[in-house]
Motif scaffolding. Structure first.
Motif, PDB file in Angstrom:
ATOM      1  N   THR A 114      19.405  -9.612   3.285  1.00 50.42           N
ATOM      2  CA  THR A 114      19.104 -10.821   4.065  1.00 50.42           C
ATOM      3  C   THR A 114      17.933 -10.560   4.999  1.00 50.42           C
ATOM      4  OG1 THR A 114      21.415 -11.526   3.966  1.00 50.42           O
ATOM      5  CG2 THR A 114      20.041 -12.530   5.667  1.00 50.42           C
ATOM      6  N   ASP A 115      17.948  -9.415   5.664  1.00 48.10           N
ATOM      7  CA  ASP A 115      16.869  -9.082   6.586  1.00 48.10           C
ATOM      8  C   ASP A 115      15.541  -8.913   5.848  1.00 48.10           C
ATOM      9  OD1 ASP A 115      16.302  -8.476   9.434  1.00 48.10           O
ATOM     10  OD2 ASP A 115      15.618  -6.588   8.566  1.00 48.10           O
ATOM     11  N   LEU A 116      15.551  -8.205   4.729  1.00 44.80           N
ATOM     12  CA  LEU A 116      14.315  -7.974   3.971  1.00 44.80           C
ATOM     13  C   LEU A 116      13.770  -9.253   3.340  1.00 44.80           C
ATOM     14  CD1 LEU A 116      15.230  -4.599   2.217  1.00 44.80           C
ATOM     15  CD2 LEU A 116      13.613  -4.931   4.115  1.00 44.80           C
TER      16      LEU A 116
ATOM     17  N   ALA B 249      18.813  -7.151  13.889  1.00 42.06           N
ATOM     18  CA  ALA B 249      19.096  -8.524  13.456  1.00 42.06           C
ATOM     19  C   ALA B 249      20.584  -8.759  13.200  1.00 42.06           C
ATOM     20  CB  ALA B 249      18.300  -8.855  12.195  1.00 42.06           C
ATOM     21  N   HIS B 250      21.280  -7.709  12.816  1.00 44.09           N
ATOM     22  CA  HIS B 250      22.695  -7.838  12.444  1.00 44.09           C
ATOM     23  C   HIS B 250      23.498  -6.761  13.168  1.00 44.09           C
ATOM     24  CE1 HIS B 250      21.188 -10.460   9.319  1.00 44.09           C
ATOM     25  NE2 HIS B 250      20.375  -9.506   8.949  1.00 44.09           N
TER      26      HIS B 250
ATOM     27  N   ASP C 102       0.820  -1.217   0.000  1.00 46.81           N
ATOM     28  CA  ASP C 102       0.000   0.000   0.000  1.00 46.81           C
ATOM     29  C   ASP C 102       0.850   1.262   0.000  1.00 46.81           C
ATOM     30  OD1 ASP C 102      -2.322  -1.503   0.004  1.00 46.81           O
ATOM     31  OD2 ASP C 102      -2.415  -1.572   2.195  1.00 46.81           O
ATOM     32  N   GLY C 103       2.164   1.103  -0.115  1.00 46.28           N
ATOM     33  CA  GLY C 103       3.069   2.239  -0.151  1.00 46.28           C
ATOM     34  C   GLY C 103       3.926   2.309   1.095  1.00 46.28           C
ATOM     35  N   LEU C 104       5.063   2.931   0.951  1.00 44.17           N
ATOM     36  CA  LEU C 104       6.019   3.072   2.048  1.00 44.17           C
ATOM     37  C   LEU C 104       5.853   4.407   2.753  1.00 44.17           C
ATOM     38  CD1 LEU C 104       9.110   1.757   0.136  1.00 44.17           C
ATOM     39  CD2 LEU C 104       8.304   0.819   2.290  1.00 44.17           C
ATOM     40  N   THR C 105       6.002   4.374   4.042  1.00 43.48           N
ATOM     41  CA  THR C 105       5.994   5.595   4.836  1.00 43.48           C
ATOM     42  C   THR C 105       7.373   5.759   5.465  1.00 43.48           C
ATOM     43  OG1 THR C 105       5.327   4.520   6.896  1.00 43.48           O
ATOM     44  CG2 THR C 105       3.549   5.245   5.402  1.00 43.48           C
ATOM     45  N   ALA C 106       7.607   6.915   6.035  1.00 43.36           N
ATOM     46  CA  ALA C 106       8.873   7.143   6.744  1.00 43.36           C
ATOM     47  C   ALA C 106       9.011   6.150   7.892  1.00 43.36           C
ATOM     48  CB  ALA C 106       8.942   8.574   7.257  1.00 43.36           C
ATOM     49  N   ASP C 107       7.904   5.830   8.548  1.00 42.93           N
ATOM     50  CA  ASP C 107       7.949   4.845   9.642  1.00 42.93           C
ATOM     51  C   ASP C 107       8.354   3.467   9.130  1.00 42.93           C
ATOM     52  OD1 ASP C 107       7.280   6.685  11.591  1.00 42.93           O
ATOM     53  OD2 ASP C 107       5.128   6.210  11.531  1.00 42.93           O
ATOM     54  N   ASP C 108       7.907   3.110   7.930  1.00 43.78           N
ATOM     55  CA  ASP C 108       8.284   1.818   7.345  1.00 43.78           C
ATOM     56  C   ASP C 108       9.790   1.756   7.099  1.00 43.78           C
ATOM     57  OD1 ASP C 108       5.580   1.005   7.267  1.00 43.78           O
ATOM     58  OD2 ASP C 108       5.325   1.846   5.252  1.00 43.78           O
ATOM     59  N   ILE C 109      10.349   2.847   6.619  1.00 40.72           N
ATOM     60  CA  ILE C 109      11.795   2.899   6.358  1.00 40.72           C
ATOM     61  C   ILE C 109      12.561   2.860   7.672  1.00 40.72           C
ATOM     62  CG2 ILE C 109      13.677   4.242   5.339  1.00 40.72           C
ATOM     63  CD1 ILE C 109      11.635   2.865   3.382  1.00 40.72           C
ATOM     64  N   ARG C 110      12.082   3.599   8.666  1.00 44.79           N
ATOM     65  CA  ARG C 110      12.709   3.574   9.989  1.00 44.79           C
ATOM     66  C   ARG C 110      12.688   2.157  10.557  1.00 44.79           C
ATOM     67  NH1 ARG C 110      11.239   8.678  10.922  1.00 44.79           N
ATOM     68  NH2 ARG C 110       9.084   8.211  11.384  1.00 44.79           N
ATOM     69  N   GLU C 111      11.579   1.464  10.383  1.00 47.18           N
ATOM     70  CA  GLU C 111      11.466   0.097  10.893  1.00 47.18           C
ATOM     71  C   GLU C 111      12.392  -0.853  10.124  1.00 47.18           C
ATOM     72  OE1 GLU C 111      10.924  -3.237  12.910  1.00 47.18           O
ATOM     73  OE2 GLU C 111      10.399  -1.224  13.582  1.00 47.18           O
ATOM     74  N   ALA C 112      12.516  -0.678   8.820  1.00 50.06           N
ATOM     75  CA  ALA C 112      13.434  -1.514   8.035  1.00 50.06           C
ATOM     76  C   ALA C 112      14.867  -1.307   8.517  1.00 50.06           C
ATOM     77  CB  ALA C 112      13.315  -1.190   6.548  1.00 50.06           C
ATOM     78  N   LEU C 113      15.226  -0.065   8.751  1.00 47.27           N
ATOM     79  CA  LEU C 113      16.558   0.257   9.271  1.00 47.27           C
ATOM     80  C   LEU C 113      16.769  -0.368  10.642  1.00 47.27           C
ATOM     81  CD1 LEU C 113      19.242   1.879   9.334  1.00 47.27           C
ATOM     82  CD2 LEU C 113      17.910   3.809  10.179  1.00 47.27           C
ATOM     83  N   ALA C 114      15.823  -0.161  11.550  1.00 49.20           N
ATOM     84  CA  ALA C 114      15.943  -0.686  12.912  1.00 49.20           C
ATOM     85  C   ALA C 114      15.973  -2.210  12.921  1.00 49.20           C
ATOM     86  CB  ALA C 114      14.797  -0.165  13.780  1.00 49.20           C
ATOM     87  N   ALA C 115      15.143  -2.827  12.107  1.00 48.47           N
ATOM     88  CA  ALA C 115      15.096  -4.293  12.068  1.00 48.47           C
ATOM     89  C   ALA C 115      16.422  -4.867  11.590  1.00 48.47           C
ATOM     90  CB  ALA C 115      13.952  -4.756  11.165  1.00 48.47           C
ATOM     91  N   CYS C 116      17.010  -4.243  10.578  1.00 46.66           N
ATOM     92  CA  CYS C 116      18.290  -4.716  10.058  1.00 46.66           C
ATOM     93  C   CYS C 116      19.379  -4.590  11.113  1.00 46.66           C
ATOM     94  CB  CYS C 116      18.661  -3.931   8.803  1.00 46.66           C
ATOM     95  SG  CYS C 116      20.251  -4.421   8.081  1.00 46.66           S
ATOM     96  N   VAL C 117      19.420  -3.457  11.784  1.00 42.74           N
ATOM     97  CA  VAL C 117      20.461  -3.230  12.793  1.00 42.74           C
ATOM     98  C   VAL C 117      20.259  -4.146  14.004  1.00 42.74           C
ATOM     99  CG1 VAL C 117      21.424  -1.496  14.368  1.00 42.74           C
ATOM    100  CG2 VAL C 117      20.931  -0.894  11.986  1.00 42.74           C
TER     101      VAL C 117
END
Length: 152
Positions: free
Chosen positions: A126-128, A84-85, A67-82
């Motif tokens: 890998t995280d995504l 996890a790794h 449904d589209g990306l928000t700034a919160d989605d990008i923040r969560e992708a960043l946080a999840a990657c960090v």
């Protein structure tokens, strides 16, 4: 893990091979294999590598947020990657996310070293992927790149 990428155009083969090897090494917890794959990625043409891996990141982000990306989605992708790794560098991951989404101001944001870009791109992908196989995503990215280049 050796995969055949003969079906891909020659410039894409080493990126696909090293990228998939890096993801496999992250999943297997093999630091030696990961370092080897990262070195291979970093030694490749940065334009090809960035285009292919960046398109892969964008497709994975879009798939996870239809449904589209928000700034919160990008923040969560960043946080999840960090999270996890722990070896992921937040600034580099953010740089990769911005580049993949086409919002990076490259004039005012110098690129990190190729080794850092390759290392963090492999961790982010890998995280995504969330356990999915990379082959389909690399193939989709290359198909999109090919269509874009044919239409330009």
């Amino acid at each position: 893990m050796t995969e055949s990428w003969r079906d891909l155009p020659p410039p894409a083969r080493p990126v696909a091979a090293a990228g998939s090897a890096a993801v496999a090494a992250v999943r297997d917890g093999s630091a030696e294999e990961f370092d080897k794959a990262v070195s291979e990625l970093a030694a490749l043409d940065p334009a090809h590598t960035g285009l292919i891996l960046g398109t892969t990141v964008r497709l994975l982000l879009e798939d996870g947020h239809p449904d589209g990306l928000t700034a919160d989605d990008i923040r969560e992708a960043l946080a999840a990657c960090v999270r996890a790794h722990p070896d992921a560098h937040p600034q580099v991951v953010l740089w990769l996310l911005a580049g993949a989404l086409g919002v990076l101001d490259e004039e005012n944001s110098p690129a990190p070293a190729p080794e850092e870009l390759a290392r963090n791109a492999a961790l982010l992908i890998t995280d995504l992927l969330a356990g999915r196989e990379i082959r389909a995503w690399l193939t989709a990215a290359l198909t999109e790149i090919q269509h874009t280049q044919l239409n330009d």
